[in-house]
Design a protein around this motif. Structure first.
Motif, mmCIF file in Angstrom:
data_model
loop_
_atom_site.group_PDB
_atom_site.id
_atom_site.type_symbol
_atom_site.label_atom_id
_atom_site.label_comp_id
_atom_site.label_asym_id
_atom_site.label_seq_id
_atom_site.Cartn_x
_atom_site.Cartn_y
_atom_site.Cartn_z
ATOM 1 N N GLU A 389 -12.648 55.587 47.328
ATOM 2 C CA GLU A 389 -13.917 56.329 47.482
ATOM 3 C C GLU A 389 -13.705 57.806 47.153
ATOM 4 O OE1 GLU A 389 -16.129 55.816 51.171
ATOM 5 O OE2 GLU A 389 -15.087 53.901 51.433
ATOM 6 N N PRO A 390 -14.612 58.412 46.377
ATOM 7 C CA PRO A 390 -14.446 59.816 45.974
ATOM 8 C C PRO A 390 -14.271 60.779 47.151
ATOM 9 C CG PRO A 390 -16.238 58.813 44.749
ATOM 10 C CD PRO A 390 -15.800 57.803 45.751
ATOM 11 N N ILE A 391 -15.067 60.594 48.221
ATOM 12 C CA ILE A 391 -14.972 61.531 49.356
ATOM 13 C C ILE A 391 -13.611 61.402 50.039
ATOM 14 C CG2 ILE A 391 -15.822 61.994 51.709
ATOM 15 C CD1 ILE A 391 -17.493 63.296 49.573
ATOM 16 N N LYS A 392 -13.178 60.151 50.245
ATOM 17 C CA LYS A 392 -11.873 59.941 50.893
ATOM 18 C C LYS A 392 -10.752 60.501 50.024
ATOM 19 C CE LYS A 392 -13.195 55.953 53.692
ATOM 20 N NZ LYS A 392 -13.019 54.522 53.930
ATOM 21 N N GLU A 393 -10.909 60.312 48.728
ATOM 22 C CA GLU A 393 -9.923 60.832 47.775
ATOM 23 C C GLU A 393 -9.850 62.363 47.883
ATOM 24 O OE1 GLU A 393 -9.905 60.218 43.230
ATOM 25 O OE2 GLU A 393 -9.771 58.207 44.099
ATOM 26 N N ALA A 394 -11.036 62.977 48.016
ATOM 27 C CA ALA A 394 -11.107 64.445 48.131
ATOM 28 C C ALA A 394 -10.376 64.925 49.386
ATOM 29 C CB ALA A 394 -12.564 64.902 48.160
ATOM 30 N N VAL A 395 -10.556 64.182 50.497
ATOM 31 C CA VAL A 395 -9.892 64.572 51.750
ATOM 32 C C VAL A 395 -8.371 64.489 51.592
ATOM 33 C CG1 VAL A 395 -9.568 64.017 54.211
ATOM 34 C CG2 VAL A 395 -11.853 63.885 53.206
ATOM 35 N N VAL A 396 -7.880 63.377 51.020
ATOM 36 C CA VAL A 396 -6.428 63.203 50.841
ATOM 37 C C VAL A 396 -5.877 64.308 49.928
ATOM 38 C CG1 VAL A 396 -4.577 61.699 50.004
ATOM 39 C CG2 VAL A 396 -6.520 60.718 51.224
ATOM 40 N N LYS A 397 -6.634 64.598 48.873
ATOM 41 C CA LYS A 397 -6.206 65.628 47.926
ATOM 42 C C LYS A 397 -5.983 66.967 48.649
ATOM 43 C CE LYS A 397 -7.390 65.909 43.105
ATOM 44 N NZ LYS A 397 -8.478 65.736 42.153
ATOM 45 N N VAL A 398 -6.943 67.319 49.521
ATOM 46 C CA VAL A 398 -6.819 68.598 50.249
ATOM 47 C C VAL A 398 -5.647 68.540 51.232
ATOM 48 C CG1 VAL A 398 -8.007 70.338 51.632
ATOM 49 C CG2 VAL A 398 -9.304 69.024 49.980
ATOM 50 N N LEU A 399 -5.450 67.391 51.884
ATOM 51 C CA LEU A 399 -4.295 67.248 52.791
ATOM 52 C C LEU A 399 -2.990 67.516 52.035
ATOM 53 C CD1 LEU A 399 -5.246 63.994 54.789
ATOM 54 C CD2 LEU A 399 -5.124 66.303 55.736
ATOM 55 N N LEU A 400 -2.890 66.963 50.829
ATOM 56 C CA LEU A 400 -1.680 67.154 50.029
ATOM 57 C C LEU A 400 -1.534 68.606 49.559
ATOM 58 C CD1 LEU A 400 -1.784 63.788 48.034
ATOM 59 C CD2 LEU A 400 -0.181 64.400 49.867
#
Length: 511
Positions: A389-400
């Motif tokens: 999911e794009p939103i979940k992907e965005a969250v993981v990206k920021v965590l990294l």
């Protein structure tokens, strides 16, 4: 009935901004904690004697039960200065300055009608008790002496406000007075702030009972807090003998924040006080000074836990480490400026990414919560696996990106330490931090503040902190009970010792 007032102020963890925060306009992120210092103020005498109007002095008693110390003083009602009446050789310049400055501020600000009430309170004497949460001090030796494991449960089993032991070894082979073993949470700033806040409220200068939770962070209702801040900063700097950055006092007053220091000149009035300027006048100048520090609301994003660990390798002297960095800046201005610039960029990046996570949590709570839960059970290298999911992907990206920024900060701090010849992130800490950052659910890890051997911190996701606590314990690192609590100074409803011990233990969560 004896009226007494209790105020408390939190300890701190400087997450970013070590060394840089000493110079404007560099910012630092400082988290306030649930470890608090308490100051209890009450009169010594219930009644004022008829002849007291002619008295030139009043009594002050200072008790520190954890150190089994009691000191008595005479306070000059004309000059507002303290003179020791007891012969004990232990002094507490932080509390002594806090008392003098708070009383002088009351004299400088209260109108004629309130001055009579102030004089009556002062003539009744001031009985001040200070207490610090166990988290400010190291109880590692006691736990080991009892044959207990180095775990938070062992710490939680200690009675609240336990007696404090002194470090046995003498530093540099000299006859230095024994030092208290501390955990680096800023005990002197929290203690000074608690005493100033309790006294200012008791003497009628501020009204801390009117504080709303938001007023710690918003400017509109915080005039009383600003007064506490100015007096506490002044007392703390004079007691230290230097004008520091002030982030520790600011977080003790206002709570977690992004902080930019005030110009040191604002405290030239306080320094003049040492040169015989009347204290009342000095306080007037300080309260009307151009305080140009900046603070912005900040706290960790939701579902994240701050953990602190005590490695037990002995403390570090922050002033001498700061001195070494300043010396390096003079010797190699070009290289040092380049390192500082990169470090400032990495600090800003970390702050921006954490703020972005808070924003994502607010706008897409379900997706955010789901990602944090998933990542808490995985090593960072696997966080992105199976996320579509794009939103979940965005969250993981920021965590990294947060992790990347933290690795950058650590790298530049290490370089700075090597160049200045001091252990900002010693090799033993580097191995420990690398191992911690590779555990399931760990967002970041680092050395707080000026670094050295004092402590390490980690920020964990969801329920993963127990993994870190267990792993640290196996590496002889004691995980402390400290957590982030964004609340700054506050008025307490009673003596913290009268609370049930069970409530202290029940408030401890082992995630």
């Amino acid at each position: 009935m004896v009226i007494y007032r209790v105020a408390s102020a939190p300890g701190k963890v400087l997450m970013t901004g070590g060394y840089l925060i000493l110079e404007r306009p560099n910012a630092g992120i400082v988290l306030s904690t649930n470890a608090r210092f308490y100051a209890i103020v009450k009169p010594i005498h219930e009644d004022v004697k008829p002849e007291s109007w002619a008295w030139a002095w009043t009594d002050v008693k200072l008790t520190s039960p954890q150190l089994s110390r009691e000191s008595t003083y005479k306070l000059s009602l004309k000059h507002l200065t303290l003179q020791r009446a007891s012969s004990s050789d232990s002094r507490n310049p932080f509390v002594e300055n806090a008392i003098q400055y708070a009383v002088a501020a009351a004299r400088a600000t209260l109108d004629k009608n309130k001055k009579d009430a102030l004089d009556k309170l002062l003539l009744q004497g001031l009985d001040i008790t200070i207490l610090g949460c166990n988290d400010f001090y190291s109880y590692r030796n006691q736990i080991e002496a009892c044959g207990l494991p180095l775990t938070p449960e062992a710490l939680a089993a200690l009675p609240p406000f336990s007696s404090i032991t002194f470090n046995a070894e003498e530093s540099n082979g000299g006859n230095d007075k024994p030092e208290v073993a501390k955990t680096g949470l800023g005990s002197s700033a929290a203690m000074t702030t608690a005493v100033v806040a309790a006294l200012l409220h008791y003497l009628g200068v501020v009204n801390l009972s009117a504080l709303s939770e938001d007023s710690h962070q918003q400017n509109k209702d915080s005039t009383d807090l600003d007064v506490v801040h100015m007096i506490a900063q002044s007392a703390h700097c004079i007691a230290q003998g230097k004008v520091g950055s002030g982030f520790d006092v600011s977080s003790a007053v206002y709570g977690s924040q992004r902080y930019v220091r005030f110009s040191p000149e604002v405290l030239s009035a306080a320094q003049a006080a040492v040169k015989d300027m009347p204290l009342e006048e000095v306080m007037g100048n300080i309260l009307n000074g151009e305080w140009d520090h900046e603070r912005t609301k900040f706290s960790l994003p939701p579902l994240m836990t701050l953990l602190l660990g005590e490695p037990g390798t002995g403390g570090s002297s922050t002033p001498s480490m700061v001195g070494a960095v300043k010396k390096w800046q003079k010797v190699d201005p070009e290289k040092s400026q380049e390192t500082w610039r990169k470090l400032a960029e990495a600090n800003s990046e970390l702050e921006a990414r954490l703020n972005m996570l808070s924003k994502l949590a607010k706008e897409h709570w379900d997706a955010y919560k789901c990602v944090i839960g998933g990542c808490s059970r995985l090593k960072p290298a696997k966080w992105m696996e199976g996320v579509t999911e794009p939103i979940k992907e965005a969250v993981v990206k920021v965590l990294l990106q947060v992790r990347e920024a933290m690795l950058g900060i650590r790298n530049h701090m290490r370089q700075m330490g090597e160049a200045a010849g001091i252990p900002i992130e010693p090799e033993s800490q580097t191995q420990l931090l690398d191992a911690t950052m590779n555990m399931e659910g760990v967002l970041l890890a680092g050395v707080p503040g000026a670094g050295g051997f004092d402590a390490i911190f980690a920020v964990t996701l969801g329920d993963s902190s127990s993994n870190v606590i267990n792993a640290w314990s196996s590496h002889n690192v004691l995980a402390l009970l400290v957590r982030e609590d964004p609340q700054g100074v506050s008025l307490e409803s009673g003596d913290p010792r009268s609370r049930e011990i069970t409530s202290a233990v029940s408030s401890v969560h082992f995630n």
